[in-house]
Write a protein that holds these residues in place. Structure first.
Motif, short mmCIF file in Angstrom:
data_model
loop_
_atom_site.label_atom_id
_atom_site.label_comp_id
_atom_site.label_asym_id
_atom_site.label_seq_id
_atom_site.Cartn_x
_atom_site.Cartn_y
_atom_site.Cartn_z
N SER A 27 62.11 35.14 99.87
CA SER A 27 63.43 34.74 99.35
C SER A 27 63.37 33.39 98.63
CB SER A 27 64.45 34.68 100.49
OG SER A 27 64.74 35.96 100.96
N HIS A 28 62.55 32.45 99.16
CA HIS A 28 62.52 31.14 98.52
C HIS A 28 61.89 31.22 97.12
CE1 HIS A 28 58.48 31.20 100.44
NE2 HIS A 28 58.12 30.49 99.39
N ALA A 75 64.92 40.09 96.73
CA ALA A 75 63.63 39.72 97.34
C ALA A 75 62.93 40.95 97.93
CB ALA A 75 63.85 38.66 98.40
N ILE A 76 63.70 41.81 98.59
CA ILE A 76 63.13 43.04 99.15
C ILE A 76 62.62 43.95 98.04
CG2 ILE A 76 63.68 45.16 100.41
CD1 ILE A 76 65.69 43.44 102.05
N HIS A 129 72.55 40.69 95.66
CA HIS A 129 72.29 39.55 96.54
C HIS A 129 70.81 39.17 96.48
CE1 HIS A 129 72.06 37.12 100.23
NE2 HIS A 129 73.34 36.88 99.99
N ILE A 130 70.56 37.89 96.64
CA ILE A 130 69.20 37.37 96.55
C ILE A 130 68.27 38.04 97.57
CG2 ILE A 130 69.77 35.42 98.05
CD1 ILE A 130 67.78 33.74 96.47
N ASP A 131 68.79 38.36 98.76
CA ASP A 131 67.95 39.00 99.77
C ASP A 131 67.56 40.42 99.35
OD1 ASP A 131 68.10 36.74 101.31
OD2 ASP A 131 69.72 37.49 102.59
N ASP A 132 68.50 41.14 98.72
CA ASP A 132 68.19 42.49 98.24
C ASP A 132 67.17 42.44 97.11
OD1 ASP A 132 69.98 43.62 100.05
OD2 ASP A 132 71.67 43.36 98.66
N GLY A 182 75.41 33.85 96.86
CA GLY A 182 74.04 34.31 96.76
C GLY A 182 73.88 35.55 95.90
N ASN A 183 74.89 35.91 95.12
CA ASN A 183 74.87 37.09 94.26
C ASN A 183 74.61 36.70 92.81
OD1 ASN A 183 75.65 39.37 96.11
ND2 ASN A 183 77.38 37.97 96.46
#
Length: 362
Positions: A336-337, A329-330, A324-327, A358-359
């Motif tokens: 995230s952007h 980003a972390i 996922h994009i959030d993972d 988002g994957n």
């Protein structure tokens, strides 16, 4: 031009006059018009039971063969029979080939290489990704993908082929005008617009019945040089398709899956019993004698690293399991952007693939 009598006989297909009985009747009575006009005794001599013959005679009294043909053509439906050179060559070779195919779109040329892709309607995310990935790569090698326009694996295969600007054939278990799902109608239109076809052996408004689908499956395998099974439960229609392919001496391919997944029981058994094990599109291409080649984007992604440090960092984290994009980003310590914009460029350049929600994968 197709005989109106031959077309009219397909309307009785579901009741008594399927391909095998039609061939038997034709051998005894000589023509479709003679079959249409035959007495009960003559129909019995061609293989119908007395009850079937009487039902057929009663039914045909209510029908006008020329009106049925005119109605079909007004719907924008094309027809091809076993006697026509345009009839799919490999399908013609099976013992119970449909004597009429209804279709919209463009049938593949005689020298086209067709591969069936089938699997579970209740596919896992893994199965959907594999079906899409393999279908897209096969389509980019100019193979025609044949499937059944069902939910799950079929839909994933058709959509991926369309996305790759490839040609795909959807074989229905109902008439061409009996689809009542907007999603399926929309996908069917996309298939036709890309040079593929929607085909059926059933008249335009024939509903889908449960027993149609195993019968339909022989067309998928019959048209194809080989059939790929992506996911299949222990008792699955996809296994019927695989058996039909084996009976006609065609290649069978299977994607192995988790031993704990119910949708992989059938495919794992096929692998155990001698099907070609598939872990990449190259496994299929090699068996079919097609030289694998990289697309421009694949070659670039293999040989040239991404231009920016952000893209290089993200690429290190991507593999065939969705992230996922959030993972991401972390993991790369970026907003995230920023990761989202970088992934968009990476997708365009062939380094990443958005698989929904988002994957991303490689």
């Amino acid at each position: 031009m197709i005989s109106p009598y031959r077309l009219a006989l397909t309307y009785f297909n579901d009741l008594a006059i399927g391909p095998v009985r039609h061939a038997s009747l034709l051998e005894v009575l000589g023509s479709d018009e003679n079959i249409w006009r035959a007495s009960a005794d003559e129909l019995q001599s061609g293989g119908l039971t007395r009850d079937m013959a009487i039902k057929f005679i009663e039914w045909r009294a209510t029908q006008d063969p020329q009106a049925l043909l005119d109605d079909t053509l007004k719907r924008g439906i094309s027809l091809v029979t076993l006697d026509d050179p345009e009839y799919p060559q490999l399908l013609r070779a099976i013992h119970d080939a449909p004597y009429v195919l209804y279709y919209r779109g463009t049938l593949p040329p005689a020298d086209a290489l067709l591969v069936g892709v089938v699997g579970s309607r209740r596919a896992t995310d893994y199965g959907l990704r594999v079906a899409a990935d393999l279908s897209e790569k096969l389509a980019r090698h100019h193979l025609v993908i044949v499937s059944g326009l069902a939910w799950g694996i079929d839909e994933a295969a058709h959509k991926a082929t369309v996305k790759a600007n490839g040609k795909t054939i959807a074989v229905l278990g109902c008439g061409l005008d009996a689809n009542d799902s907007y999603r399926k109608i929309q996908l069917a239109e996309e298939i036709v617009s890309k040079g593929g076809a929607i085909i059926s052996e059933y008249p335009p408004e024939m509903p889908s019945y449960t027993h149609h689908f195993p019968i339909r499956n022989r067309i998928i395998s019959g048209m194809s040089k080989g059939t790929l099974v992506v996911e299949a439960a222990e008792k699955s229609g996809s296994l019927i398709t695989a058996r039909a392919a084996l009976m006609e001496n065609r290649e069978v391919f299977a994607v192995p899956g988790s031993i704990h997944s119910p949708t992989s029981v059938g495919t794992n058994r096929l692998c155990r019993d001698g099907a070609h094990v598939v872990t990449s599109a190259e496994d299929i291409l090699n068996v079919l004698g097609v030289t694998p080649r990289e697309t421009a984007n694949e070659a670039r992604a293999t040989m040239i690293p991404p231009a920016t440090p952000e893209a290089r960092a993200i690429l290190e984290l991507l593999n065939h399991e969705p992230k996922h994009i959030d993972d991401l980003a972390i993991a790369v310590a970026l907003p995230s952007h920023t990761v989202g914009g970088t992934l968009t460029i990476m997708e365009i350049e062939g380094y990443a693939r958005h698989v929904g929600g988002g994957n991303y994968t490689r």
